[in-house]
Design a protein around this motif. Structure first.
Motif, PDB file in Angstrom:
ATOM      1  N   GLU A  13      34.837  43.101  39.417  1.00  0.00           N
ATOM      2  CA  GLU A  13      34.601  41.710  39.306  1.00  0.00           C
ATOM      3  C   GLU A  13      36.048  40.901  39.525  1.00  0.00           C
ATOM      4  O   GLU A  13      35.818  39.879  39.888  1.00  0.00           O
ATOM      5  CB  GLU A  13      34.296  41.449  37.817  1.00  0.00           C
ATOM      6  N   LYS A  14      37.027  41.650  39.181  1.00  0.00           N
ATOM      7  CA  LYS A  14      38.372  40.953  39.569  1.00  0.00           C
ATOM      8  C   LYS A  14      38.550  40.633  40.847  1.00  0.00           C
ATOM      9  O   LYS A  14      39.597  40.195  41.396  1.00  0.00           O
ATOM     10  CB  LYS A  14      39.461  41.722  38.754  1.00  0.00           C
ATOM     11  N   TYR A  15      37.966  41.375  41.959  1.00  0.00           N
ATOM     12  CA  TYR A  15      38.238  41.395  43.121  1.00  0.00           C
ATOM     13  C   TYR A  15      36.956  40.557  43.944  1.00  0.00           C
ATOM     14  O   TYR A  15      36.621  40.737  45.209  1.00  0.00           O
ATOM     15  CB  TYR A  15      38.298  42.537  43.789  1.00  0.00           C
ATOM     16  N   LEU A  16      36.457  39.430  43.151  1.00  0.00           N
ATOM     17  CA  LEU A  16      35.475  38.648  43.557  1.00  0.00           C
ATOM     18  C   LEU A  16      35.872  37.232  43.496  1.00  0.00           C
ATOM     19  O   LEU A  16      36.772  36.794  42.473  1.00  0.00           O
ATOM     20  CB  LEU A  16      34.113  38.898  42.970  1.00  0.00           C
ATOM     21  N   ALA A  17      35.759  36.323  44.411  1.00  0.00           N
ATOM     22  CA  ALA A  17      36.049  34.980  44.515  1.00  0.00           C
ATOM     23  C   ALA A  17      35.213  33.930  45.043  1.00  0.00           C
ATOM     24  O   ALA A  17      34.168  34.421  45.976  1.00  0.00           O
ATOM     25  CB  ALA A  17      37.421  34.679  45.277  1.00  0.00           C
ATOM     26  N   GLN A  18      35.044  33.021  44.602  1.00  0.00           N
ATOM     27  CA  GLN A  18      34.068  31.779  45.047  1.00  0.00           C
ATOM     28  C   GLN A  18      34.650  31.253  46.226  1.00  0.00           C
ATOM     29  O   GLN A  18      33.745  30.048  46.889  1.00  0.00           O
ATOM     30  CB  GLN A  18      33.898  30.782  43.922  1.00  0.00           C
ATOM     31  N   TYR A  19      35.773  31.616  46.638  1.00  0.00           N
ATOM     32  CA  TYR A  19      36.298  31.045  47.979  1.00  0.00           C
ATOM     33  C   TYR A  19      36.787  31.903  48.860  1.00  0.00           C
ATOM     34  O   TYR A  19      36.908  33.192  48.543  1.00  0.00           O
ATOM     35  CB  TYR A  19      37.336  29.948  47.525  1.00  0.00           C
ATOM     36  N   PRO A 175      33.379  34.161  50.762  1.00  0.00           N
ATOM     37  CA  PRO A 175      33.133  34.294  49.118  1.00  0.00           C
ATOM     38  C   PRO A 175      32.209  34.909  48.543  1.00  0.00           C
ATOM     39  O   PRO A 175      31.130  35.573  49.453  1.00  0.00           O
ATOM     40  CB  PRO A 175      32.387  32.691  48.962  1.00  0.00           C
ATOM     41  N   ASN A 176      32.267  35.640  47.480  1.00  0.00           N
ATOM     42  CA  ASN A 176      31.469  36.604  46.711  1.00  0.00           C
ATOM     43  C   ASN A 176      31.293  37.855  47.387  1.00  0.00           C
ATOM     44  O   ASN A 176      30.158  38.690  47.278  1.00  0.00           O
ATOM     45  CB  ASN A 176      30.004  35.735  46.606  1.00  0.00           C
ATOM     46  N   VAL A 177      32.412  38.321  48.184  1.00  0.00           N
ATOM     47  CA  VAL A 177      32.371  39.387  48.694  1.00  0.00           C
ATOM     48  C   VAL A 177      33.384  40.318  48.061  1.00  0.00           C
ATOM     49  O   VAL A 177      34.669  39.849  47.776  1.00  0.00           O
ATOM     50  CB  VAL A 177      32.695  39.332  50.242  1.00  0.00           C
TER      51      VAL A 177
END
Length: 200
Positions: A13-19, A175-177
């Motif tokens: 989860e810490k390696y997911l971003a919305q951008y 994003p979200n990858v």
């Protein structure tokens, strides 16, 4: 699968971003017995490091976080027709901890393209594809056989990289990858491309 590009649904989860996330990957072209990668963000902050064990029966790469904790280990499977790499959770080699496998799309190809299968995929259609050729100026990581792009990779050329004898490239992760997953694919792509035998 929930999160696009996660390790078979096991997302860090810490390696997911919305951008979109911009990463810089650098590796020394020649070191004794190991080929280490460093992966930083645009501010130069270390996010991942890749440690290698080359002078062993099986080539292995360890994708670690900045603190040195192993997230994934990558292992080359020998004696297969297509050059194949397997990714396992942490430092495990157990089948139950297999996350994905990656192999060349075709037996003979002028540019390295990969098919990526998550551990639970027993079919012929890959979950992800790497297209464009590692030796070219850029390549893309796509979702399955679609044109849905998860990440793009492009080479960085500068006087510094030439003087220091390093190989550097930038990676844009959408994003979200899960960008730990993307970095693992980049490492495999680099290792397969570095093999100049041309036999697989």
């Amino acid at each position: 699968m929930g999160t696009i590009g996660s390790f078979g649904g096991i997302a860090y989860e810490k390696y997911l971003a919305q951008y979109p996330v911009e990463l810089a990957v650098s590796t020394k072209l020649w070191t004794l017995g190991e080929n280490d990668f460093k992966v930083s963000d645009i501010n130069g902050t270390l996010i991942f490091q890749v440690k290698s064990k080359l002078l062993t029966l099986h080539d292995r790469r360890f994708l670690k976080d900045a603190a040195g904790n192993t997230l994934v280990n990558l292992r080359q499977k020998i004696r297969t027709m297509h050059r194949r790499w397997e990714a396992f959770r942490g430092e495990s080699k157990e089948e139950k901890d297999l996350l994905f496998t990656a192999k060349k799309s075709k037996l003979f190809q002028f540019k390295t393209e990969l098919d990526v299968f998550l551990a639970n995929n027993k079919g012929e259609v890959p979950d992800f594809k790497v297209k464009g050729g590692y030796g070219e100026s850029s390549c893309s990581i796509l979702l399955g056989d679609s044109n849905a792009m998860l990440a793009q990779m492009h080479r960085l050329h500068s006087l510094t990289t030439m003087i220091l004898d390093t190989d550097s490239f930038g990676v844009t992760v959408y994003p979200n990858v899960d960008y730990a997953f993307i970095v693992a694919l980049v490492v495999i792509l680099d290792e397969i491309n570095a093999d100049r035998s041309g036999e697989d």
